[in-house]
Design an enzyme around this catalytic site. Structure first.
Site, PDB file in Angstrom:
ATOM      1  NE  ARG A 102      -2.176  -1.243   3.475  1.00  0.00           N
ATOM      2  CZ  ARG A 102      -3.420  -1.599   3.799  1.00  0.00           C
ATOM      3  NH1 ARG A 102      -4.305  -0.700   4.095  1.00  0.00           N
ATOM      4  NH2 ARG A 102      -3.741  -2.868   3.838  1.00  0.00           N
ATOM      5  CB  THR A 103       3.700   2.482   1.978  1.00  0.00           C
ATOM      6  OG1 THR A 103       3.030   2.125   3.176  1.00  0.00           O
ATOM      7  CG2 THR A 103       4.384   3.808   2.173  1.00  0.00           C
TER       8      THR A 103
ATOM      9  NE  ARG B  62       7.636   0.902   4.553  1.00  0.00           N
ATOM     10  CZ  ARG B  62       6.348   0.602   4.712  1.00  0.00           C
ATOM     11  NH1 ARG B  62       5.930  -0.617   4.471  1.00  0.00           N
ATOM     12  NH2 ARG B  62       5.495   1.515   5.098  1.00  0.00           N
TER      13      ARG B  62
ATOM     14  CG  HIS C  28       5.115   5.072   8.023  1.00  0.00           C
ATOM     15  ND1 HIS C  28       5.300   5.811   6.880  1.00  0.00           N
ATOM     16  CD2 HIS C  28       4.332   4.029   7.669  1.00  0.00           C
ATOM     17  CE1 HIS C  28       4.650   5.229   5.881  1.00  0.00           C
ATOM     18  NE2 HIS C  28       4.055   4.147   6.338  1.00  0.00           N
TER      19      HIS C  28
END
Lengths: 429, 325
Positions: B73-74, B123, B151
């Site tokens: 998703r990110t 990430r 985050h």
């Protein structure tokens, strides 16, 4: 044969006699000839080289019990020669190199190799510590007796705690039979697994896996109990937490044969210095909270902690420029040990004699060495230091091959003007 | 919703000067900047709901997605955000990169930097990795999750979701529940929500609570019902099974019994309370499907939608900084 030498108009600091005051030292044949406490003589007769110290501190050369180099096996980090140069520049005249090399110093031939290399370099006195267990694996005892015969001054598994209590007991018992000193860094391996920092608010906020400072005390209590049981001599390597100091004090009061060292880093920094994940402050044991730092300073001043070490641990940039939890631990410290220690004097936390004793006389006595004192007949290992001179540490100008100094950019006071080993000048600023 | 289709000028009028090159931590924002970002994100929500979703605000810019941890998703959220703003988007993931061949993060960064990306979204499993990368690249670095640290775009999208649901964030009581210890979402949310004036509670078993959490300015609870009592927002965290190095909780069924959110426990929260989750969910572990899928109380799908808008706001703001540099 070098000309006899006289150092006059010095501020003598001699932990053996407890003297801190004006004086002069005459050196002949590599040994300390005369020590004059008080006004220096106006005239010195004979063929003698005269050095006017102009009031700078003249003390025994430093004895550093915990130095890592990369030789043999990882010479890109540091060689015995580069470490010796760094030591000389920092006023350190005797070092004990650690056995966690490749190959591990767990047999006499490797001890012999290191001592021969050091003799060839000849700059400073290099001693070797042997591994307590084969390959530092914590399972089978290394050849402690043979290594001792070859010249190893103590045994240690360096950063790896000996987990198995039975092995630790046997190491202590066996080494005790030779009167050998066993150094052990207390850390519960299960509590400290994977930790990169000390557990607490700071590590929690930064998302770093932490180890409780209590892990040190847990292992220390075991070690002290075993030392008491076996009657062996134990050096607690790099004590760093207030809780562990309580245990140490109780054991000393009970007469257990135990001594303790602290690294200059744990006297100088706390966990907040890690700041924005600065890996030069990643150490083993990890930096503690400010309360712990204050506690170790007080314990040093009171004499509960016996010895200060540089914990010199070179790590090249490629091992340090990584995310914090992946980076190699350790910091270089040979050249900054003396000025960093002097900041405790300038901050009036301890007397100059007591501080100097912790890096000269006390470590020398612990190993049975005849250095570390300004006594007639002792080897002329000396450091002349302008203890007030302001310096800014520049890691790139340090002698070590690796530049991982946590003191980089720090403002300190104290500049080693001259270092002598066996009456020979090995460093002159 | 604006009646007219949203265009470039509308968004331009909402951009604001941002003093930083990177977006690494929620602590980088003050309250004014956070509101500016939320306002900007609001306009992107409107944009994303219309047919013509594309602007050329980032035209000519290259956005590099650098993911050393798997994420669906990110990564797609940043990818969509970049594409809708007209940037060229490149995705790199750990499995395909030379990271798996032993190259260090710094070497990877230097190599990629030579390709002149304007923005790097990263990430990484290590705390502090984004800050380290930021030292080595010339463009902007956006932290999409570094280890257990932060985050920040998640915190921004969470705040956006809350503000759209309640009309405000200040004064809300937000209970962040579950595996706080391993959660970068929790750390960023604590900072962001406190910055915006919300009251934050942390709820979880003691083994999953970081040491010193009581000094984060949040109230710490170990009982879920007590912790969410009267809360306006109940934010459940993923039980990070992949990060569990020891037995921190005995079993997932015991965890659900005491810390899993179901309707009965939710009854303790304030009337009209909303449920959030950063995803991906472990259904039946930290949250009951019955709660998660009830659109009357769950903001979980909104969070995903807001994610794209919030990231567009961040990208736009950092790009404006690059334009002016």
């Amino acid at each position: 044969m070098t000309r006899p030498l006289a150092l006059i108009n010095a501020r003598l600091v001699d932990p053996a006699s407890g003297y801190d005051g004006p004086g002069a030292v005459r050196i002949a044949g590599g040994q300390i000839g005369d020590v004059i406490q008080g006004a220096s003589p106006e005239e010195v007769s004979g063929d003698i080289e005269l050095i006017d110290c102009l009031g700078a501190m003249l003390a025994p050369g430093l004895v550093d019990l915990r130095v890592k180099t990369g030789e043999p096996g990882a010479e890109t980090k540091e060689t015995l020669e580069s470490a010796a140069r760094a030591a000389a520049a920092g006023g350190v005249t005797s070092i004990v190199v650690q056995p966690d090399t490749d190959p591990v110093v767990d047999e006499a031939s490797v001890v012999d190799f290191i001592l021969r290399r050091a003799r060839d370099i000849g700059l400073i006195r290099v001693h070797a510590a042997g591994a307590a267990t084969q390959g530092l694996q914590g399972q089978r005892m290394a050849e402690i007796g043979l290594m001792r015969e070859a010249g190893a001054v103590y045994v240690t598994d360096v950063d790896r705690p000996i987990v198995d209590s039975l092995v630790m007991r046997r190491v202590l018992t066996y080494a005790g039979g030779f009167g050998a000193l066993v150094a052990h860094r207390p850390a519960d391996p299960y509590l400290s697994a994977g930790a990169a920092a000390t557990e607490g608010e700071f590590a929690g906020r930064m998302g770093l896996r932490g180890v409780t400072a209590m892990a040190e005390r847990i292992m220390l209590e075991r070690d002290l109990a075993l030392a008491e049981l076996t009657g062996a001599r134990l050096l607690v390597d790099q004590i760093s937490s207030a809780q562990a100091l309580d245990s140490l004090a109780r054991a000393k009061a009970r007469g257990v044969k135990v001594w303790a060292s602290v690294s200059i880093n744990h006297l100088s920094f706390n966990e907040i210095d890690i700041g924005d994940y600065r890996t030069f402050y990643k150490l083993t044991p990890p930096l503690r909270c400010e309360d712990d730092r204050q506690a170790v300073i007080e314990a040093l001043a009171s004499g509960l902690i016996d010895v200060v070490v540089s914990a010199h641990a070179p790590a090249p940039a490629e091992d340090k420029r990584r995310p914090f939890d992946e980076a190699a631990p350790g910091a270089i410290g040979l050249e900054t040990l003396l000025p960093a220690l002097l900041s405790l004097y300038h901050d009036e936390r301890a007397s100059l004699v007591d501080l100097i004793a912790a890096v000269t006389l006390k470590p020398a006595q612990l190993l049975g060495l005849d250095v570390g004192r300004l006594t007639k007949g002792a080897p002329a290992d000396l450091v002349l230091c302008d203890i007030d001179a302001p310096i800014v540490v520049d890691a790139n100008r340090l002698m070590s091959r690796s530049k991982n100094s946590p003191f980089d950019g720090r403002r300190l006071q104290g500049k080693a003007l001259m270092t002598l080993v066996g009456g020979r000048i090995v460093h002159r600023a | 919703m604006t009646a007219q289709p949203l265009g470039l000028d509308d968004v331009r009028s909402r951009t604001f000067p941002f003093p930083r090159r990177h977006f690494i931590s929620a602590i980088d924002l003050n309250r004014v900047q956070a509101y500016e970002l939320l306002d900007l994100a609001d306009s992107f929500v409107a944009l994303n709901r219309q047919k013509a979703k594309k602007l050329d605000l980032l035209k000519g810019r290259t956005l590099m997605n650098l993911f050393f941890e798997n994420s669906t998703r990110t990564q797609s959220s940043f990818e969509l955000a970049g594409k809708r703003l007209g940037a060229d988007v490149v995705n790199m993931s750990a499995s395909s990169s030379s990271m798996s061949k032993g190259e260090t993060l710094i070497d990877t960064a230097v190599t990629l930097n030579a390709m002149k990306p304007d923005m790097v979204v990263v990430r990484h499993p290590s705390s502090g990795a984004a800050a380290l990368l930021a030292q080595k690249v010339d463009g902007s670095v956006i932290n999409a999750g570094d280890g257990q640290h932060e985050h920040p775009t998640q915190a921004l999208l969470d705040a956006l979701s809350m503000r759209r649901a309640f009309g405000h964030v200040d004064g809300l009581t937000v209970a962040i529940c579950g595996d706080v210890l391993h959660s970068r979402v929790a750390r960023s949310n604590v900072l962001m929500l406190q910055c915006l004036g919300a009251r934050v509670r942390l709820v979880g078993p003691p083994t999953l609570m970081p040491t010193g959490a009581e000094r984060w300015g949040a109230d710490v609870f170990h009982d879920l019902c007590e912790g969410i009592a009267g809360a306006d927002v109940v934010m459940m965290l993923r039980l990070q099974l992949e990060r569990m190095t020891g037995a921190l909780v005995p079993s997932t069924r015991e965890y659900f019994r005491f810390y899993g959110l179901d309707r009965a426990k939710l009854a303790h929260a304030a009337p009209g309370a909303k449920v959030m989750h950063p995803g991906p969910m472990n259904r039946g572990v930290e949250i009951d499907s019955d709660v998660a899928d009830d659109l009357a109380i769950s903001l979980i799908q909104d969070q995903v939608e807001m994610g794209v808008a919030a990231r567009m706001a961040v990208l736009t703001t950092l790009a404006a900084r690059l334009d002016n540099a």
